[in-house]
Scaffold this motif. Structure first.
Motif, short mmCIF file in Angstrom:
data_model
loop_
_atom_site.label_atom_id
_atom_site.label_comp_id
_atom_site.label_asym_id
_atom_site.label_seq_id
_atom_site.Cartn_x
_atom_site.Cartn_y
_atom_site.Cartn_z
N THR A 167 -1.98 -31.15 -21.25
CA THR A 167 -0.92 -32.06 -21.65
C THR A 167 -1.32 -33.50 -21.31
OG1 THR A 167 0.73 -30.34 -21.21
CG2 THR A 167 1.54 -32.61 -21.35
N ALA A 206 -0.46 -33.33 -26.39
CA ALA A 206 -1.25 -32.20 -25.87
C ALA A 206 -2.52 -32.07 -26.69
CB ALA A 206 -0.44 -30.91 -25.91
N ILE A 255 -5.29 -29.36 -28.12
CA ILE A 255 -5.51 -27.95 -28.41
C ILE A 255 -6.87 -27.77 -29.09
CG2 ILE A 255 -3.06 -27.39 -28.62
CD1 ILE A 255 -3.43 -27.42 -31.68
N LYS A 265 3.16 -32.75 -28.24
CA LYS A 265 3.20 -31.58 -27.38
C LYS A 265 4.03 -30.44 -28.01
CE LYS A 265 4.25 -30.27 -22.59
NZ LYS A 265 5.41 -29.34 -22.75
N GLU A 324 -6.12 -22.40 -28.48
CA GLU A 324 -6.07 -22.64 -27.04
C GLU A 324 -5.33 -23.94 -26.77
OE1 GLU A 324 -9.98 -21.74 -24.87
OE2 GLU A 324 -10.61 -22.13 -26.96
N TYR A 325 -4.30 -23.86 -25.96
CA TYR A 325 -3.60 -25.06 -25.48
C TYR A 325 -4.39 -25.53 -24.26
CZ TYR A 325 0.30 -28.04 -23.93
OH TYR A 325 1.08 -29.10 -23.56
N ALA A 365 0.44 -22.79 -30.80
CA ALA A 365 -0.16 -21.82 -29.87
C ALA A 365 0.80 -20.70 -29.48
CB ALA A 365 -0.64 -22.54 -28.61
N GLU A 366 2.06 -20.79 -29.89
CA GLU A 366 3.10 -19.86 -29.44
C GLU A 366 2.88 -18.45 -29.98
OE1 GLU A 366 5.00 -18.92 -27.09
OE2 GLU A 366 6.18 -20.77 -27.18
N ALA A 414 1.97 -28.76 -30.64
CA ALA A 414 0.90 -27.98 -30.01
C ALA A 414 1.44 -26.67 -29.47
CB ALA A 414 0.26 -28.78 -28.89
N GLU A 415 2.59 -26.72 -28.82
CA GLU A 415 3.20 -25.50 -28.28
C GLU A 415 3.58 -24.55 -29.41
OE1 GLU A 415 5.21 -27.28 -24.18
OE2 GLU A 415 6.37 -27.27 -26.03
#
Length: 278
Positions: free
Chosen positions: A173, A188, A190, A140, A169-170, A147-148, A143-144
């Motif tokens: 979760t 997560a 994505i 996760k 694209e996230y 995508a941040e 993934a964050e």
């Protein structure tokens, strides 16, 4: 026959069938294949015991191929799924000659081993012109980060390099209870879809170097973290030998961008900075 999850391979097998189907359903084929009349070639990385494979094989719009490094998983897949011969490769994805296997476009899907997910993404970037879409489950936090947007502490090297070429694209979760054995972290899913960019407008190798050099000392301002690249620019321009060398250097580094830390810069800002340092 069961497959023993191996810590050395970062294996945590997804067991939640609803999540498995949702991951497979997140992969699009329309507008992705170079030949819309043919099934889209898709490479599944690390199929394990085939929790995604079973649903991928149901789709007539894709031509599935699989790569699995674990011999025990390979034996399991060959035993439990028909038609694996010719589709399944026992190999290390990071060492595959993808251009030999997929001369044209192909998509990527998989529950990526968390211990090598960054390396997988760097390899995908090396083949970005042939990989229009990626759907994957990863840690996760990673993934964050991918995508941040600029301005946050999690924004980093992978954020910039992947967002330069892909729309991220996230999707959702996934809790640790969906796996056997359960990982100590959340996961997560994505989706990466190739954007319309065909050229950065700058030297791509230098772009990667600027991004990595800046974030490797992310607490420093760019004036300090990029000193080696600024020095290289000075040597190329002959500032060290010119009468006005000090003035040239001071004018160059007085640009306000050098007062910033790397997380403040967008992809476009890094492109502009690369052009400035070239």
């Amino acid at each position: 026959m069961e497959v023993r999850a191996k810590k050395s391979l970062g294996q945590h097998f997804l067991t939640d069938q609803n999540i498995a189907r949702a991951i497979v359903d997140s992969l699009h084929s329309e507008g992705v294949s170079s030949n819309d009349s043919s099934p889209l070639p898709v490479l599944e990385i690390g199929p394990g015991m085939g929790v995604l494979t079973q649903y991928l094989l149901e789709r007539e719009d894709i031509d599935l191929h699989l790569v699995e490094i674990d011999g025990e998983s390979v034996d399991y897949l060959l035993t439990h799924f028909r038609g694996m011969q010719g589709r399944l490769m026992q190999a290390d994805f990071l060492k595959l000659r993808l251009e030999k296997i997929f001369p044209e476009t192909f998509a990527v899907i998989g529950n990526f081993p968390y211990n090598i997910s960054s390396q997988i993404f760097f390899k995908i970037l090396d083949h970005k012109d042939r990989i229009p879409e990626v759907v994957c489950m990863i840690q996760k936090e990673v993934a964050e980060r991918i995508a941040e947007k600029p301005g946050t502490k999690t924004y980093g090297i992978l954020s910039v390099l992947l967002q330069a070429w892909y729309d991220i694209e996230y999707l959702f979760t996934v809790g640790s209870g969906a796996f056997a054995p359960p990982p100590k972290v959340q996961s997560a899913v994505i989706r990466l879809r190739r954007n319309s960019r065909t050229d950065l407008g700058c030297d791509e190798t230098l772009f990667k170097t600027v991004v990595k050099t800046a974030f490797n000392q992310r607490r420093k301002t760019l004036r300090n973290s990029l000193k080696p690249l600024i020095r290289a620019k000075a040597e190329r321009e002959g500032w060290d030998s010119a009468v006005s060398s000090h003035a040239c250097h001071e004018t160059f580094v007085s640009d306000p961008v050098f007062d910033l830390r790397p997380e403040r810069l967008s992809v476009e800002d890094f492109i502009a900075l690369t052009i400035k340092l070239s």
